[in-house]
Design a protein around this motif. Sequence first.
Motif, PDB file in Angstrom:
ATOM      1  N   ILE A   4      49.928  68.263  14.126  1.00  0.00           N
ATOM      2  CA  ILE A   4      49.157  67.167  14.716  1.00  0.00           C
ATOM      3  C   ILE A   4      47.712  67.590  14.943  1.00  0.00           C
ATOM      4  CG2 ILE A   4      49.883  67.785  17.037  1.00  0.00           C
ATOM      5  CD1 ILE A   4      49.826  64.918  17.745  1.00  0.00           C
ATOM      6  N   ILE A   7      45.919  67.676  11.610  1.00  0.00           N
ATOM      7  CA  ILE A   7      45.590  66.310  11.195  1.00  0.00           C
ATOM      8  C   ILE A   7      44.370  65.810  11.948  1.00  0.00           C
ATOM      9  CG2 ILE A   7      46.382  63.925  11.343  1.00  0.00           C
ATOM     10  CD1 ILE A   7      49.208  65.045  10.770  1.00  0.00           C
ATOM     11  N   LEU A  11      40.767  64.329  10.733  1.00  0.00           N
ATOM     12  CA  LEU A  11      40.362  62.943  10.980  1.00  0.00           C
ATOM     13  C   LEU A  11      39.309  62.845  12.079  1.00  0.00           C
ATOM     14  CD1 LEU A  11      41.300  60.428   9.550  1.00  0.00           C
ATOM     15  CD2 LEU A  11      42.757  59.931  11.493  1.00  0.00           C
ATOM     16  N   LEU A  12      39.305  63.783  13.001  1.00  0.00           N
ATOM     17  CA  LEU A  12      38.388  63.676  14.144  1.00  0.00           C
ATOM     18  C   LEU A  12      37.773  65.035  14.468  1.00  0.00           C
ATOM     19  CD1 LEU A  12      41.227  62.147  16.263  1.00  0.00           C
ATOM     20  CD2 LEU A  12      39.425  60.714  15.371  1.00  0.00           C
ATOM     21  N   LEU A  15      35.676  65.118  17.663  1.00  0.00           N
ATOM     22  CA  LEU A  15      36.417  64.975  18.919  1.00  0.00           C
ATOM     23  C   LEU A  15      37.002  66.317  19.339  1.00  0.00           C
ATOM     24  CD1 LEU A  15      37.582  61.949  20.216  1.00  0.00           C
ATOM     25  CD2 LEU A  15      35.851  62.159  18.495  1.00  0.00           C
ATOM     26  N   ARG A 136      30.358  70.394  -0.827  1.00  0.00           N
ATOM     27  CA  ARG A 136      29.868  69.032  -0.611  1.00  0.00           C
ATOM     28  C   ARG A 136      28.799  69.004   0.466  1.00  0.00           C
ATOM     29  NH1 ARG A 136      34.649  66.309  -1.830  1.00  0.00           N
ATOM     30  NH2 ARG A 136      35.613  67.186   0.015  1.00  0.00           N
ATOM     31  N   THR A 161      35.652  65.688  -5.761  1.00  0.00           N
ATOM     32  CA  THR A 161      35.789  64.298  -6.185  1.00  0.00           C
ATOM     33  C   THR A 161      34.421  63.780  -6.582  1.00  0.00           C
ATOM     34  OG1 THR A 161      35.521  63.602  -3.897  1.00  0.00           O
ATOM     35  CG2 THR A 161      37.765  63.743  -4.726  1.00  0.00           C
ATOM     36  N   ILE A 162      34.444  62.706  -7.274  1.00  0.00           N
ATOM     37  CA  ILE A 162      33.200  62.111  -7.723  1.00  0.00           C
ATOM     38  C   ILE A 162      32.383  61.712  -6.508  1.00  0.00           C
ATOM     39  CG2 ILE A 162      34.105  59.750  -7.854  1.00  0.00           C
ATOM     40  CD1 ILE A 162      32.437  60.200 -10.784  1.00  0.00           C
TER      41      ILE A 162
ATOM     42  N   LEU B  15      39.966  59.014  22.108  1.00  0.00           N
ATOM     43  CA  LEU B  15      40.559  59.671  20.941  1.00  0.00           C
ATOM     44  C   LEU B  15      41.464  58.723  20.162  1.00  0.00           C
ATOM     45  CD1 LEU B  15      41.727  63.051  20.209  1.00  0.00           C
ATOM     46  CD2 LEU B  15      43.638  61.541  20.559  1.00  0.00           C
ATOM     47  N   ILE B  18      39.618  55.901  18.231  1.00  0.00           N
ATOM     48  CA  ILE B  18      38.961  56.331  17.000  1.00  0.00           C
ATOM     49  C   ILE B  18      39.997  56.672  15.944  1.00  0.00           C
ATOM     50  CG2 ILE B  18      37.404  58.031  15.998  1.00  0.00           C
ATOM     51  CD1 ILE B  18      36.061  58.255  18.660  1.00  0.00           C
ATOM     52  N   MET B  19      41.044  57.352  16.389  1.00  0.00           N
ATOM     53  CA  MET B  19      42.102  57.710  15.451  1.00  0.00           C
ATOM     54  C   MET B  19      42.706  56.445  14.860  1.00  0.00           C
ATOM     55  SD  MET B  19      44.913  60.593  16.138  1.00  0.00           S
ATOM     56  CE  MET B  19      46.478  59.912  16.554  1.00  0.00           C
ATOM     57  N   ARG B  22      40.205  54.854  12.345  1.00  0.00           N
ATOM     58  CA  ARG B  22      40.109  55.526  11.053  1.00  0.00           C
ATOM     59  C   ARG B  22      41.407  55.415  10.278  1.00  0.00           C
ATOM     60  NH1 ARG B  22      36.383  60.609  13.045  1.00  0.00           N
ATOM     61  NH2 ARG B  22      34.557  59.291  13.379  1.00  0.00           N
ATOM     62  N   TYR B  23      42.509  55.481  10.996  1.00  0.00           N
ATOM     63  CA  TYR B  23      43.793  55.335  10.325  1.00  0.00           C
ATOM     64  C   TYR B  23      43.897  53.950   9.698  1.00  0.00           C
ATOM     65  CZ  TYR B  23      48.817  55.044   9.579  1.00  0.00           C
ATOM     66  OH  TYR B  23      50.054  54.880   9.019  1.00  0.00           O
ATOM     67  N   PHE B  57      31.888  58.695   6.793  1.00  0.00           N
ATOM     68  CA  PHE B  57      32.560  59.864   7.358  1.00  0.00           C
ATOM     69  C   PHE B  57      33.773  60.253   6.522  1.00  0.00           C
ATOM     70  CE2 PHE B  57      36.148  61.406   9.737  1.00  0.00           C
ATOM     71  CZ  PHE B  57      35.631  62.505  10.393  1.00  0.00           C
ATOM     72  N   HIS B  61      34.510  63.694   4.070  1.00  0.00           N
ATOM     73  CA  HIS B  61      35.634  64.602   4.255  1.00  0.00           C
ATOM     74  C   HIS B  61      36.637  64.491   3.118  1.00  0.00           C
ATOM     75  CE1 HIS B  61      33.760  64.825   8.127  1.00  0.00           C
ATOM     76  NE2 HIS B  61      34.452  65.890   8.376  1.00  0.00           N
ATOM     77  N   GLY B  62      36.233  63.786   2.076  1.00  0.00           N
ATOM     78  CA  GLY B  62      37.072  63.746   0.875  1.00  0.00           C
ATOM     79  C   GLY B  62      38.362  62.979   1.036  1.00  0.00           C
ATOM     80  N   GLU B  65      37.136  57.833  -1.855  1.00  0.00           N
ATOM     81  CA  GLU B  65      35.997  57.947  -2.766  1.00  0.00           C
ATOM     82  C   GLU B  65      35.584  56.549  -3.199  1.00  0.00           C
ATOM     83  OE1 GLU B  65      37.722  60.523  -5.582  1.00  0.00           O
ATOM     84  OE2 GLU B  65      38.885  58.972  -6.598  1.00  0.00           O
ATOM     85  N   THR B  74      41.740  58.960  -1.785  1.00  0.00           N
ATOM     86  CA  THR B  74      41.961  60.150  -2.610  1.00  0.00           C
ATOM     87  C   THR B  74      43.362  60.692  -2.333  1.00  0.00           C
ATOM     88  OG1 THR B  74      41.202  61.670  -0.913  1.00  0.00           O
ATOM     89  CG2 THR B  74      39.539  60.788  -2.399  1.00  0.00           C
ATOM     90  N   LEU B  80      47.206  62.664   3.958  1.00  0.00           N
ATOM     91  CA  LEU B  80      46.923  62.629   5.388  1.00  0.00           C
ATOM     92  C   LEU B  80      47.629  61.450   6.050  1.00  0.00           C
ATOM     93  CD1 LEU B  80      45.322  63.851   7.749  1.00  0.00           C
ATOM     94  CD2 LEU B  80      43.493  62.263   7.223  1.00  0.00           C
ATOM     95  N   ASP B  83      51.241  62.228   6.484  1.00  0.00           N
ATOM     96  CA  ASP B  83      51.461  63.171   7.578  1.00  0.00           C
ATOM     97  C   ASP B  83      51.273  62.520   8.942  1.00  0.00           C
ATOM     98  OD1 ASP B  83      51.842  65.045   5.638  1.00  0.00           O
ATOM     99  OD2 ASP B  83      49.855  65.950   5.814  1.00  0.00           O
ATOM    100  N   MET B  84      50.408  61.502   8.967  1.00  0.00           N
ATOM    101  CA  MET B  84      50.077  60.895  10.266  1.00  0.00           C
ATOM    102  C   MET B  84      51.117  59.914  10.771  1.00  0.00           C
ATOM    103  SD  MET B  84      46.076  60.047  10.321  1.00  0.00           S
ATOM    104  CE  MET B  84      46.171  59.489  12.024  1.00  0.00           C
ATOM    105  N   ILE B  87      52.811  60.385  14.095  1.00  0.00           N
ATOM    106  CA  ILE B  87      51.845  60.371  15.200  1.00  0.00           C
ATOM    107  C   ILE B  87      51.455  58.943  15.539  1.00  0.00           C
ATOM    108  CG2 ILE B  87      49.528  61.048  15.907  1.00  0.00           C
ATOM    109  CD1 ILE B  87      49.749  63.400  14.041  1.00  0.00           C
TER     110      ILE B  87
END
Lengths: 340, 340
Positions: A4, A7, A11-12, A15, A136, A161-162, B15, B18-19, B22-23, B57, B61-62, B65, B74, B80, B83-84, B87
């Motif tokens: 966790i 991850i 993602l953060l 934070l 990058r 990546t591109i 937290l 934001i999570m 982005r998720y 952002f 962080h790839g 894309e 990607t 990711l 895996d999330m 959570i």
Amino acid sequence: MREILDIQKKLLPDLMDIMKKRYSILHHILISGVVGRRTLASSLDMTERVLRGEVDFLKEHGLLESDASGMKITESGRQLLEDMLPIIKIAFGLTDLEESIAKAYGLSQVIVVPGDTDTSVFTKKELGRAGAAALRKYVAKGDIIAVTGGSTMAQIANNLTISSSMKGNWFVPARGGLGESVDMQANTIASIMAKKTGGKYRLLHVPDHLGEEAYQTLIQDPQIQEVVDAVRSCRIVVHGIGDAMVMARRRKVDAETTRSLQDDGALAEAFGYYFDRQGNVVHKMPTVGLRLEDLQRTEVVIGVAGGKSKGEAIASVLRHGQEDVLVTDEAAALEIMKHV
Amino acid sequence: MREILDIQKKLLPDLMDIMKKRYSILHHILISGVVGRRTLASSLDMTERVLRGEVDFLKEHGLLESDASGMKITESGRQLLEDMLPIIKIAFGLTDLEESIAKAYGLSQVIVVPGDTDTSVFTKKELGRAGAAALRKYVAKGDIIAVTGGSTMAQIANNLTISSSMKGNWFVPARGGLGESVDMQANTIASIMAKKTGGKYRLLHVPDHLGEEAYQTLIQDPQIQEVVDAVRSCRIVVHGIGDAMVMARRRKVDAETTRSLQDDGALAEAFGYYFDRQGNVVHKMPTVGLRLEDLQRTEVVIGVAGGKSKGEAIASVLRHGQEDVLVTDEAAALEIMKHV
DNA sequence: CAGTGATGGACGTTTTATGTCCCGGGTATA
DNA sequence: TATACCCGGGACATAAAACGTCCATCACTG
């Protein structure tokens, strides 16, 4: 638990920095008992104002309280710190490692990914991902990027990546043929990276085991000369780091040279140069391309290597003092710290 | 896993937001395949600019894309998200509960803490902590705060800390004696809260089981009258919510009244009023202090109660429609959602 | 070949974070 | 008892970041 945090780091990332900052503040107050704002700010190396912002936050959430004599932690705050200990240990062990290595060897950035490349293929992938992210970060438009070969570099290529910022950049092999297998050699890596990012590439086709005469003829060739010039004026170098003996064997270096390497205490290898424990160059592979003195003009030198077994080798190269950025894994980082 | 998120929430309240944000973005892109910025912004209900910040952002962080045809995820991003999943399930459950309840009953804020107060004393503490945090959030300088009794309110009092924003505020019991044991009654709670926060307090000493005549005499008393006036002009009310029958028993209500309560379908109790399933008041305790009509002028009504067994009772009080903020636990929240 | 929808650049504005200074009030010390 | 010191908290100008908005350019489609 570890997953966790990994991850969240992806993602953060910012934070997590804030978490670390607030934890440090709280922890420091816990240890100090009662402490004033200015005192705390100087001992945490923060400005008074930014500390104040954090303190106000922590106070609002009832984690610390303050009166005329100073600030002290509340019961909730103490409890929170206790609960957080395992989290902090996992989440910031690596950060601490990064900072320690950066400081010890005067690097501008160190990135440590969790795990051990020697034992986990997943860590190797993560290393590649981190290397790609580092590239990058530092790349700018129109850069020439010199790269070396090796499986780690191949992983980095995989994870690129591109992106508009790399479109139009040049990828070149740092040095000519170094006797590696085709899919790991610098030429291949450079071309893959160029394709992945939408950049361009030039290759150095230099046969192995060249005689002195043929070598002299070759480097006079205008085509070769042009690429070599490009390599030597590159702004960014990304290279792997290897164990000297392992590399010598892989490159089928002749017995005599191998013995000489051993006698000279060669420990590490990077872009065709061999280094001893103190970071001195004890041997160089006979080929064209980037010379050590060119590195001085290079703005960003990024070394990427991981695995407990490579720790000592990495430390040797770092000691030579040309690196700016290091991307490694936890196991190697711990080894590196043993050799400061 | 769950603990770690709860701990982090204390140190980084946003937290989760934001999570989640982005998720959602990544997830939406995953589902859409390739999607444009504007399309995505409108379907996620974000402004284009904000989305763009996040997208930049994620791109850096790839994790995604973009090219001229739009943005797509990607492989790292896809991994990711996978895996999330666990959570997110945990993290979003409570947030969703909070939002659902707030919407269903028109509350301005709902706070759900994990667990079940009925079975875990730790959850009860957490409820107190959350209640204290909520009070801290809404309180302003010079406020009069009316509070009720009960073990949950006692927990809140425990978790209050000295703070400049509450220094000088008045704490008063919402209503006079309601027949509770001394350490849980409103008078005690108000005085503890005042001491903990550096505020002041006034008490309502009204004996239980007052005859009508004595009652009339009492409320004429200038001292009592003064406190009652303060109570009725309070800006904030913090109160517990109880099960009607449990409260009646605890307060040793006489058999006849108890039967009448049962006949009227009394389900919940709050500050001396009994409510049926539809949120109608079916009985009120004979004492002085805050009246229901005073709540209309009160700016912030904070209800705090938890435990699966209280879910239905909480729903009844919410249905009455005077609450602004609810602090509860997961078990109760799930029950509440069954009664919308 | 025009039209649509995409990204990325640009810019002015608003909001937030930060550096800095000062004040009144306790407190320990001389 | 006087004084020098450190405390928290208020205030304010300024730097930095976030944001809303618009536009140029490019790729693809019908």
